[in-house]
Design a protein around this motif. Structure first.
Motif, mmCIF file in Angstrom:
data_model
loop_
_atom_site.group_PDB
_atom_site.id
_atom_site.type_symbol
_atom_site.label_atom_id
_atom_site.label_comp_id
_atom_site.label_asym_id
_atom_site.label_seq_id
_atom_site.Cartn_x
_atom_site.Cartn_y
_atom_site.Cartn_z
ATOM 1 N N LEU A 135 0.813 -1.222 0.000
ATOM 2 C CA LEU A 135 0.000 0.000 0.000
ATOM 3 C C LEU A 135 0.847 1.273 0.000
ATOM 4 C CD1 LEU A 135 -2.698 -1.041 2.624
ATOM 5 C CD2 LEU A 135 -2.940 -1.013 0.146
ATOM 6 N N LYS A 136 2.189 1.102 0.042
ATOM 7 C CA LYS A 136 3.100 2.263 0.141
ATOM 8 C C LYS A 136 2.736 3.111 1.366
ATOM 9 C CE LYS A 136 4.193 2.529 -4.804
ATOM 10 N NZ LYS A 136 3.616 1.221 -5.122
ATOM 11 N N TYR A 137 2.613 2.409 2.483
ATOM 12 C CA TYR A 137 2.147 3.002 3.738
ATOM 13 C C TYR A 137 3.295 3.723 4.441
ATOM 14 C CZ TYR A 137 -0.496 3.258 8.129
ATOM 15 O OH TYR A 137 -1.158 3.700 9.244
ATOM 16 N N ALA A 138 2.991 4.835 5.103
ATOM 17 C CA ALA A 138 3.958 5.553 5.937
ATOM 18 C C ALA A 138 3.292 5.959 7.243
ATOM 19 C CB ALA A 138 4.489 6.790 5.208
ATOM 20 N N GLY A 139 4.052 5.864 8.345
ATOM 21 C CA GLY A 139 3.527 6.271 9.639
ATOM 22 C C GLY A 139 3.181 5.095 10.534
ATOM 23 N N PRO A 140 2.538 5.384 11.678
ATOM 24 C CA PRO A 140 2.194 4.327 12.630
ATOM 25 C C PRO A 140 0.924 3.578 12.210
ATOM 26 C CG PRO A 140 1.429 6.432 13.457
ATOM 27 C CD PRO A 140 2.162 6.724 12.169
ATOM 28 N N ALA A 141 0.817 2.340 12.676
ATOM 29 C CA ALA A 141 -0.378 1.543 12.392
ATOM 30 C C ALA A 141 -0.569 0.514 13.500
ATOM 31 C CB ALA A 141 -0.271 0.830 11.045
ATOM 32 N N MET A 142 -1.819 0.163 13.723
ATOM 33 C CA MET A 142 -2.195 -0.925 14.625
ATOM 34 C C MET A 142 -2.959 -1.940 13.776
ATOM 35 S SD MET A 142 -4.802 -0.765 17.862
ATOM 36 C CE MET A 142 -5.447 -2.269 18.617
ATOM 37 N N VAL A 143 -2.384 -3.130 13.582
ATOM 38 C CA VAL A 143 -2.966 -4.129 12.680
ATOM 39 C C VAL A 143 -3.365 -5.355 13.496
ATOM 40 C CG1 VAL A 143 -2.705 -5.273 10.460
ATOM 41 C CG2 VAL A 143 -1.255 -3.313 10.992
ATOM 42 N N GLU A 144 -4.604 -5.816 13.299
ATOM 43 C CA GLU A 144 -5.142 -6.922 14.095
ATOM 44 C C GLU A 144 -5.377 -8.153 13.218
ATOM 45 O OE1 GLU A 144 -8.397 -5.832 16.703
ATOM 46 O OE2 GLU A 144 -7.869 -3.720 16.455
ATOM 47 N N PHE A 145 -5.098 -9.328 13.795
ATOM 48 C CA PHE A 145 -5.295 -10.604 13.119
ATOM 49 C C PHE A 145 -5.961 -11.589 14.081
ATOM 50 C CE2 PHE A 145 -1.740 -8.651 10.984
ATOM 51 C CZ PHE A 145 -1.901 -8.981 9.644
ATOM 52 N N LYS A 146 -6.572 -12.631 13.492
ATOM 53 C CA LYS A 146 -7.055 -13.754 14.303
ATOM 54 C C LYS A 146 -6.632 -15.048 13.635
ATOM 55 C CE LYS A 146 -10.930 -15.603 16.926
ATOM 56 N NZ LYS A 146 -12.339 -15.432 17.362
ATOM 57 N N TYR A 147 -6.082 -15.957 14.439
ATOM 58 C CA TYR A 147 -5.651 -17.236 13.896
ATOM 59 C C TYR A 147 -6.867 -18.129 13.663
ATOM 60 C CZ TYR A 147 -3.198 -21.633 13.242
ATOM 61 O OH TYR A 147 -2.735 -22.810 12.714
ATOM 62 N N ASP A 148 -6.998 -18.600 12.427
ATOM 63 C CA ASP A 148 -8.095 -19.483 12.032
ATOM 64 C C ASP A 148 -7.563 -20.907 12.017
ATOM 65 O OD1 ASP A 148 -10.239 -20.796 10.942
ATOM 66 O OD2 ASP A 148 -10.280 -19.682 9.067
ATOM 67 N N SER A 149 -7.930 -21.699 13.029
ATOM 68 C CA SER A 149 -7.408 -23.058 13.127
ATOM 69 C C SER A 149 -7.898 -23.939 11.983
ATOM 70 C CB SER A 149 -7.798 -23.678 14.478
ATOM 71 O OG SER A 149 -9.200 -23.631 14.660
ATOM 72 N N LYS A 150 -9.035 -23.566 11.396
ATOM 73 C CA LYS A 150 -9.583 -24.358 10.289
ATOM 74 C C LYS A 150 -8.689 -24.268 9.062
ATOM 75 C CE LYS A 150 -13.855 -25.004 7.632
ATOM 76 N NZ LYS A 150 -15.231 -24.495 7.404
ATOM 77 N N SER A 151 -8.275 -23.069 8.708
ATOM 78 C CA SER A 151 -7.407 -22.880 7.535
ATOM 79 C C SER A 151 -5.938 -22.813 7.920
ATOM 80 C CB SER A 151 -7.786 -21.596 6.805
ATOM 81 O OG SER A 151 -7.547 -20.461 7.636
ATOM 82 N N GLN A 152 -5.663 -22.774 9.253
ATOM 83 C CA GLN A 152 -4.303 -22.653 9.780
ATOM 84 C C GLN A 152 -3.605 -21.413 9.223
ATOM 85 O OE1 GLN A 152 -2.460 -26.532 9.040
ATOM 86 N NE2 GLN A 152 -3.195 -27.246 11.022
ATOM 87 N N GLN A 153 -4.355 -20.304 9.237
ATOM 88 C CA GLN A 153 -3.833 -19.026 8.761
ATOM 89 C C GLN A 153 -4.182 -17.924 9.760
ATOM 90 O OE1 GLN A 153 -5.878 -18.579 4.997
ATOM 91 N NE2 GLN A 153 -4.070 -19.238 3.844
ATOM 92 N N TYR A 154 -3.322 -16.906 9.805
ATOM 93 C CA TYR A 154 -3.677 -15.681 10.500
ATOM 94 C C TYR A 154 -4.483 -14.832 9.526
ATOM 95 C CZ TYR A 154 -0.424 -16.786 14.245
ATOM 96 O OH TYR A 154 0.211 -17.385 15.299
ATOM 97 N N LYS A 155 -5.702 -14.484 9.926
ATOM 98 C CA LYS A 155 -6.568 -13.708 9.035
ATOM 99 C C LYS A 155 -6.705 -12.272 9.539
ATOM 100 C CE LYS A 155 -9.129 -17.403 6.804
ATOM 101 N NZ LYS A 155 -10.469 -17.942 6.457
ATOM 102 N N TYR A 156 -6.623 -11.382 8.602
ATOM 103 C CA TYR A 156 -6.661 -9.946 8.873
ATOM 104 C C TYR A 156 -8.023 -9.532 9.439
ATOM 105 C CZ TYR A 156 -6.932 -4.958 7.613
ATOM 106 O OH TYR A 156 -7.103 -3.606 7.619
#
Length: 387
Positions: free
Chosen positions: A250-271
């Motif tokens: 995204l060509k992001y600049a500056g601070p950010a707070m990014v949240e994820f949840k681990y999906d045990s079904k797909s074994q992925q961290y989802k945004y």
């Protein structure tokens, strides 16, 4: 009164944490807020403080003593304010915002989901809710979580609504048919609060990830779908890698707070979401050795930042909110005491309390006590009238 080097646009514990983070690096800091009860106003670390109104904030800033200070916004509203007045404020102050009006797009969850889907794992989503509940389930199976697109567009009167079955979905459509265009829906990722992870970070002007701090959420307020009130810091490299991809993409600049949840079904961290500002727990970052507030200050001034620091392990707790959340979550007194005793010997970071700056915690505690007394008196009066 010394000339300030930074001005915190303060909102709640975010603002207090930012103040403590900057003064830890000996940055002389002023505070401006639109709320008389801001905890930062009670801090001994403030150089100069003033309470104003949202309508007069621009005037207050433009007449503020000195120039060249770094502005640090600590809420979505303040980020939006800086975006709206960017050209005028840049003549007097330094600050960093995501380029290309990204901050505006991130405040609208519909645009946010469409933006990040290319760069990370996003839960199945409906950004345009269909006109009927039957059409809804044809596109997105239950259970789901329905969210307002932004605080400004919140027609639900709450942060989100969880829909588990068709009866609940039909009731949602009956009650909120007028608000469908102001909502998005996403698959509900099953799992406990321990599956939730946050990365607080800062990108420089070249969209390089210069600081990153990850923690595992353990209790939220309100329970399961609110903000962090109990957490532990652990370095999660998989989450950091996803955040890095999002920022570069995204060509992001500056601070950010990014949240994820681990999906045990797909074994992925989802945004889950991104907030284009410092996070609620930003002093947790600082106390673990990752000072995202100071990194933001350096980026705004074009100063170099040291090699990405390693984080230490601590426990974060917002005592008042955590106790209330566990009570609402029907946790037993034994379970609550066991949790606290288990982590008793670990280093702790408190959302309001600090040994070198205790007064904000006392002020917040007194405000909470007053609110509790008012609620109790109102409840007794209702009970008396009904008897």
């Amino acid at each position: 009164m010394k000339s300030s080097q930074a001005i915190i646009l303060s909102a709640g514990p975010n603002g207090l944490g930012a103040l403590r983070g900057l003064t830890k690096q000996h940055v002389i800091t002023d505070v401006i807020t639109t709320n008389n009860n801001e905890p930062a106003l009670f801090s001994r670390l403030v150089n100069r403080a003033e309470t104003t109104t949202q309508e007069r904030l621009l005037e207050t800033l433009l007449t503020w003593p000195g120039s060249g200070q770094v502005l640090i916004p600590t809420s979505d509203w303040y980020v939006e304010f800086l975006t709206n007045h960017e050209t005028l404020l840049q003549e007097k102050f330094n600050f960093v915002l995501p380029t290309g009006k990204l901050s505006e797009k991130f405040i609208d969850k519909k645009q946010e989901v469409e933006l990040v889907a290319t760069f990370t794992n996003v839960p199945k989503s409906l950004v345009n809710l269909p006109s009927t509940s039957q059409a809804f389930t044809n596109e997105l199976p239950l259970p789901v979580i329905i969210k307002p697109r932004s605080n400004e567009l919140n027609k639900l009167g709450q942060k989100n609504i969880v829909i588990n079955d068709q009866i609940q979905l039909d009731e949602f459509y009956r009650q909120y048919s007028f608000a469908l265009e102001y909502c998005i829906a996403q698959e509900l990722i099953k799992g406990s609060d321990e599956n939730l992870w946050v990365c607080n970070c800062v990108f420089n002007e070249n969209s390089d990830l210069i600081t990153a701090f990850t923690f595992q959420r353990l209790q939220l307020t309100p329970p399961h779908y609110g903000v962090t009130c109990y957490a532990k810091s652990y370095e999660n490299q998989e989450v950091i890698e996803q955040v890095d991809k999002i920022g570069k993409g995204l060509k992001y600049a500056g601070p950010a707070m990014v949240e994820f949840k681990y999906d045990s079904k797909s074994q992925q961290y989802k945004y889950i979401e991104i907030n284009p500002r410092l996070g609620l727990c930003n002093y947790f970052d600082t106390s673990c050795g990752v000072n995202n507030v100071y990194a933001t200050y350096c980026v705004a001034l074009g100063l170099p930042v040291e090699e990405r620091p390693k984080q230490t392990h601590r426990v974060f707790i917002s005592v008042y909110e955590d106790l209330y959340s566990r009570y609402r979550d029907n946790q037993s007194l034994f379970t609550i005491i066991k949790t606290y005793l288990r982590d008793l010997l670990r280093p702790h970071t408190f959302i309001y309390f600090a040994w070198r700056d205790p007064l904000p915690a006392i002020a917040v505690g007194l405000n909470q006590l007053r609110s509790l007394l008012k609620m109790s008196i109102a409840k007794l009066r209702r009970k008396k009238r009904n008897s």
